[in-house]
Design a protein around this motif. Structure first.
Motif, PDB file in Angstrom:
ATOM      1  N   ALA A  39      -5.228  -3.156   1.083  1.00  0.00           N
ATOM      2  CA  ALA A  39      -5.002  -2.585   2.412  1.00  0.00           C
ATOM      3  C   ALA A  39      -3.575  -2.058   2.539  1.00  0.00           C
ATOM      4  O   ALA A  39      -3.352  -0.958   3.066  1.00  0.00           O
ATOM      5  CB  ALA A  39      -5.300  -3.621   3.486  1.00  0.00           C
ATOM      6  N   ALA A  40      -2.624  -2.809   2.038  1.00  0.00           N
ATOM      7  CA  ALA A  40      -1.226  -2.366   2.095  1.00  0.00           C
ATOM      8  C   ALA A  40      -1.020  -1.088   1.287  1.00  0.00           C
ATOM      9  O   ALA A  40      -0.324  -0.170   1.723  1.00  0.00           O
ATOM     10  CB  ALA A  40      -0.311  -3.469   1.579  1.00  0.00           C
ATOM     11  N   MET A  41      -1.670  -1.012   0.121  1.00  0.00           N
ATOM     12  CA  MET A  41      -1.560   0.186  -0.713  1.00  0.00           C
ATOM     13  C   MET A  41      -2.197   1.397  -0.008  1.00  0.00           C
ATOM     14  O   MET A  41      -1.652   2.495  -0.019  1.00  0.00           O
ATOM     15  CB  MET A  41      -2.246  -0.045  -2.055  1.00  0.00           C
ATOM     16  CG  MET A  41      -2.170   1.152  -2.998  1.00  0.00           C
ATOM     17  SD  MET A  41      -3.334   0.999  -4.362  1.00  0.00           S
ATOM     18  CE  MET A  41      -4.895   1.106  -3.517  1.00  0.00           C
ATOM     19  N   LEU A  42      -3.339   1.188   0.640  1.00  0.00           N
ATOM     20  CA  LEU A  42      -4.053   2.277   1.300  1.00  0.00           C
ATOM     21  C   LEU A  42      -3.270   2.818   2.492  1.00  0.00           C
ATOM     22  O   LEU A  42      -3.245   4.023   2.731  1.00  0.00           O
ATOM     23  CB  LEU A  42      -5.436   1.795   1.752  1.00  0.00           C
ATOM     24  CG  LEU A  42      -6.414   2.840   2.242  1.00  0.00           C
ATOM     25  CD1 LEU A  42      -6.776   3.801   1.117  1.00  0.00           C
ATOM     26  CD2 LEU A  42      -7.674   2.166   2.775  1.00  0.00           C
ATOM     27  N   VAL A  43      -2.607   1.940   3.221  1.00  0.00           N
ATOM     28  CA  VAL A  43      -1.893   2.331   4.432  1.00  0.00           C
ATOM     29  C   VAL A  43      -0.465   2.782   4.137  1.00  0.00           C
ATOM     30  O   VAL A  43       0.138   3.498   4.935  1.00  0.00           O
ATOM     31  CB  VAL A  43      -1.927   1.173   5.458  1.00  0.00           C
ATOM     32  CG1 VAL A  43      -1.072   1.442   6.662  1.00  0.00           C
ATOM     33  CG2 VAL A  43      -3.367   0.895   5.882  1.00  0.00           C
ATOM     34  N   SER A  44       0.068   2.426   2.974  1.00  0.00           N
ATOM     35  CA  SER A  44       1.481   2.708   2.675  1.00  0.00           C
ATOM     36  C   SER A  44       1.886   4.179   2.817  1.00  0.00           C
ATOM     37  O   SER A  44       3.000   4.444   3.262  1.00  0.00           O
ATOM     38  CB  SER A  44       1.858   2.181   1.298  1.00  0.00           C
ATOM     39  OG  SER A  44       1.173   2.865   0.290  1.00  0.00           O
ATOM     40  N   PRO A  45       1.033   5.162   2.492  1.00  0.00           N
ATOM     41  CA  PRO A  45       1.492   6.543   2.659  1.00  0.00           C
ATOM     42  C   PRO A  45       1.802   6.939   4.104  1.00  0.00           C
ATOM     43  O   PRO A  45       2.614   7.830   4.331  1.00  0.00           O
ATOM     44  CB  PRO A  45       0.322   7.384   2.119  1.00  0.00           C
ATOM     45  CG  PRO A  45      -0.422   6.482   1.210  1.00  0.00           C
ATOM     46  CD  PRO A  45      -0.252   5.109   1.784  1.00  0.00           C
ATOM     47  N   ILE A  46       1.182   6.295   5.081  1.00  0.00           N
ATOM     48  CA  ILE A  46       1.460   6.701   6.461  1.00  0.00           C
ATOM     49  C   ILE A  46       2.404   5.745   7.179  1.00  0.00           C
ATOM     50  O   ILE A  46       2.678   5.926   8.358  1.00  0.00           O
ATOM     51  CB  ILE A  46       0.162   6.872   7.277  1.00  0.00           C
ATOM     52  CG1 ILE A  46      -0.515   5.534   7.503  1.00  0.00           C
ATOM     53  CG2 ILE A  46      -0.758   7.869   6.680  1.00  0.00           C
ATOM     54  CD1 ILE A  46      -1.162   5.474   8.850  1.00  0.00           C
ATOM     55  N   ARG A  47       2.905   4.735   6.487  1.00  0.00           N
ATOM     56  CA  ARG A  47       3.820   3.786   7.137  1.00  0.00           C
ATOM     57  C   ARG A  47       5.031   4.473   7.764  1.00  0.00           C
ATOM     58  O   ARG A  47       5.420   4.110   8.865  1.00  0.00           O
ATOM     59  CB  ARG A  47       4.263   2.722   6.160  1.00  0.00           C
ATOM     60  CG  ARG A  47       3.222   1.661   6.014  1.00  0.00           C
ATOM     61  CD  ARG A  47       3.824   0.380   5.595  1.00  0.00           C
ATOM     62  NE  ARG A  47       2.761  -0.614   5.747  1.00  0.00           N
ATOM     63  CZ  ARG A  47       2.786  -1.780   5.211  1.00  0.00           C
ATOM     64  NH1 ARG A  47       3.810  -2.138   4.498  1.00  0.00           N
ATOM     65  NH2 ARG A  47       1.798  -2.622   5.395  1.00  0.00           N
ATOM     66  N   PRO A  48       5.657   5.450   7.101  1.00  0.00           N
ATOM     67  CA  PRO A  48       6.794   6.113   7.759  1.00  0.00           C
ATOM     68  C   PRO A  48       6.390   6.776   9.088  1.00  0.00           C
ATOM     69  O   PRO A  48       7.131   6.707  10.065  1.00  0.00           O
ATOM     70  CB  PRO A  48       7.247   7.164   6.738  1.00  0.00           C
ATOM     71  CG  PRO A  48       6.765   6.649   5.426  1.00  0.00           C
ATOM     72  CD  PRO A  48       5.498   5.931   5.723  1.00  0.00           C
ATOM     73  N   ARG A  49       5.210   7.382   9.125  1.00  0.00           N
ATOM     74  CA  ARG A  49       4.752   7.999  10.379  1.00  0.00           C
ATOM     75  C   ARG A  49       4.486   6.946  11.443  1.00  0.00           C
ATOM     76  O   ARG A  49       4.793   7.147  12.614  1.00  0.00           O
ATOM     77  CB  ARG A  49       3.505   8.845  10.146  1.00  0.00           C
ATOM     78  CG  ARG A  49       3.833  10.160   9.439  1.00  0.00           C
ATOM     79  CD  ARG A  49       2.646  11.069   9.409  1.00  0.00           C
ATOM     80  NE  ARG A  49       1.803  10.668   8.271  1.00  0.00           N
ATOM     81  CZ  ARG A  49       0.590  11.099   8.034  1.00  0.00           C
ATOM     82  NH1 ARG A  49       0.030  11.940   8.844  1.00  0.00           N
ATOM     83  NH2 ARG A  49      -0.085  10.685   6.975  1.00  0.00           N
ATOM     84  N   LEU A  50       3.908   5.808  11.039  1.00  0.00           N
ATOM     85  CA  LEU A  50       3.661   4.726  11.991  1.00  0.00           C
ATOM     86  C   LEU A  50       4.982   4.162  12.524  1.00  0.00           C
ATOM     87  O   LEU A  50       5.103   3.854  13.708  1.00  0.00           O
ATOM     88  CB  LEU A  50       2.832   3.616  11.349  1.00  0.00           C
ATOM     89  CG  LEU A  50       1.372   3.939  11.054  1.00  0.00           C
ATOM     90  CD1 LEU A  50       0.726   2.786  10.284  1.00  0.00           C
ATOM     91  CD2 LEU A  50       0.601   4.230  12.322  1.00  0.00           C
ATOM     92  N   ALA A  51       5.977   4.035  11.648  1.00  0.00           N
ATOM     93  CA  ALA A  51       7.286   3.541  12.075  1.00  0.00           C
ATOM     94  C   ALA A  51       7.928   4.513  13.054  1.00  0.00           C
ATOM     95  O   ALA A  51       8.520   4.092  14.066  1.00  0.00           O
ATOM     96  CB  ALA A  51       8.191   3.324  10.864  1.00  0.00           C
ATOM     97  N   GLU A  52       7.794   5.811  12.798  1.00  0.00           N
ATOM     98  CA  GLU A  52       8.337   6.819  13.711  1.00  0.00           C
ATOM     99  C   GLU A  52       7.626   6.777  15.058  1.00  0.00           C
ATOM    100  O   GLU A  52       8.260   6.868  16.107  1.00  0.00           O
ATOM    101  CB  GLU A  52       8.214   8.217  13.086  1.00  0.00           C
ATOM    102  CG  GLU A  52       8.812   9.318  13.920  1.00  0.00           C
ATOM    103  CD  GLU A  52      10.288   9.133  14.225  1.00  0.00           C
ATOM    104  OE1 GLU A  52      10.701   9.457  15.345  1.00  0.00           O
ATOM    105  OE2 GLU A  52      11.018   8.647  13.341  1.00  0.00           O
ATOM    106  N   LEU A  53       6.308   6.598  15.027  1.00  0.00           N
ATOM    107  CA  LEU A  53       5.544   6.488  16.270  1.00  0.00           C
ATOM    108  C   LEU A  53       5.978   5.249  17.046  1.00  0.00           C
ATOM    109  O   LEU A  53       6.149   5.301  18.265  1.00  0.00           O
ATOM    110  CB  LEU A  53       4.044   6.431  15.954  1.00  0.00           C
ATOM    111  CG  LEU A  53       3.113   6.237  17.142  1.00  0.00           C
ATOM    112  CD1 LEU A  53       3.208   7.431  18.093  1.00  0.00           C
ATOM    113  CD2 LEU A  53       1.679   6.062  16.668  1.00  0.00           C
ATOM    114  N   ARG A  54       6.170   4.126  16.343  1.00  0.00           N
ATOM    115  CA  ARG A  54       6.628   2.904  17.002  1.00  0.00           C
ATOM    116  C   ARG A  54       7.995   3.113  17.646  1.00  0.00           C
ATOM    117  O   ARG A  54       8.236   2.700  18.781  1.00  0.00           O
ATOM    118  CB  ARG A  54       6.667   1.763  16.001  1.00  0.00           C
ATOM    119  CG  ARG A  54       6.967   0.427  16.661  1.00  0.00           C
ATOM    120  CD  ARG A  54       6.992  -0.736  15.689  1.00  0.00           C
ATOM    121  NE  ARG A  54       8.142  -0.629  14.825  1.00  0.00           N
ATOM    122  CZ  ARG A  54       8.098  -0.645  13.499  1.00  0.00           C
ATOM    123  NH1 ARG A  54       6.956  -0.776  12.874  1.00  0.00           N
ATOM    124  NH2 ARG A  54       9.192  -0.545  12.783  1.00  0.00           N
TER     125      ARG A  54
END
Length: 195
Positions: free
Chosen positions: A146-161
């Motif tokens: 799950a962490a590997m699958l979501v890792s590409p969008i983590r920067p976008r999620l952090a920016e949204l947060r």
């Protein structure tokens, strides 16, 4: 014409499958985050209430239990929250949607936190059972996937947060934005004298 429709349907199926697995991974990671963090909040609450002796006492109880009895102890919070989940469903059924959903999330977070707290205490005994050991290994593998699958969008999620936090701070206001709005509404609601 049929080939184009088939190709379109195939692409749609692939996108839906990717969206499904991504959503599943995201939900799993949210639950993992709750698992990791709520237990720490419970430990802080334990200290704040002055009941730090619960954990060592519980460790002593678990040390005397068999692995199967430890599993029964570990399952108690899952069974204990069932009435609370039924109460949340009753709220939903009576039309209190927001309150019902918030109650469900609060119960889920509390149950996960208690389970994580208990798991730290019960882990060694539970891992003595081979089937539980395999299940635990599977859960760790799924968490890594799950962490590997979501890792590409983590920067976008952090920016949204960050954007949501900035918006909330702007609304509530370190500059007193919300306080000013409330004061203005009170002023408008007061009856005018001497007019």
């Amino acid at each position: 014409m049929m080939d184009k429709a088939t190709a379109l349907i195939d692409r749609l199926k692939q996108r839906l499958a990717r969206a499904f697995w991504f959503t599943l991974a995201l939900v799993f990671l949210i639950e993992s985050w709750l698992w990791d963090n709520v237990k720490e909040w419970l430990r802080a609450l334990e200290k704040a209430l002055g009941v730090e002796k619960i954990e060592p006492w519980l460790e002593g109880v678990v040390a005397r239990l068999s692995p199967r009895m430890t599993l029964a102890l570990f399952a108690v919070p899952m069974i204990g929250v069932l009435p609370l989940k039924v109460a949340a469903l009753a709220l939903l059924a009576r039309g209190h949607f927001l309150l019902g959903v918030l109650f469900i999330f609060a119960v889920k977070a509390l149950a996960l936190g208690v389970e994580a707290f208990l798991f730290d205490i019960c882990r060694d005994k539970l891992l003595q059972m081979q089937w539980f050991c395999r299940l635990y290994s599977l859960v760790l593998d799924v968490r890594a996937w799950a962490a590997m699958l979501v890792s590409p969008i983590r920067p976008r999620l952090a920016e949204l947060r960050r954007a949501l936090r900035a918006y909330a701070e702007g609304f509530v206001g370190g500059d007193g934005g919300l306080s000013r709005r409330i004061a203005r509404l009170r002023e408008l609601a007061r009856p005018k004298r001497g007019v």
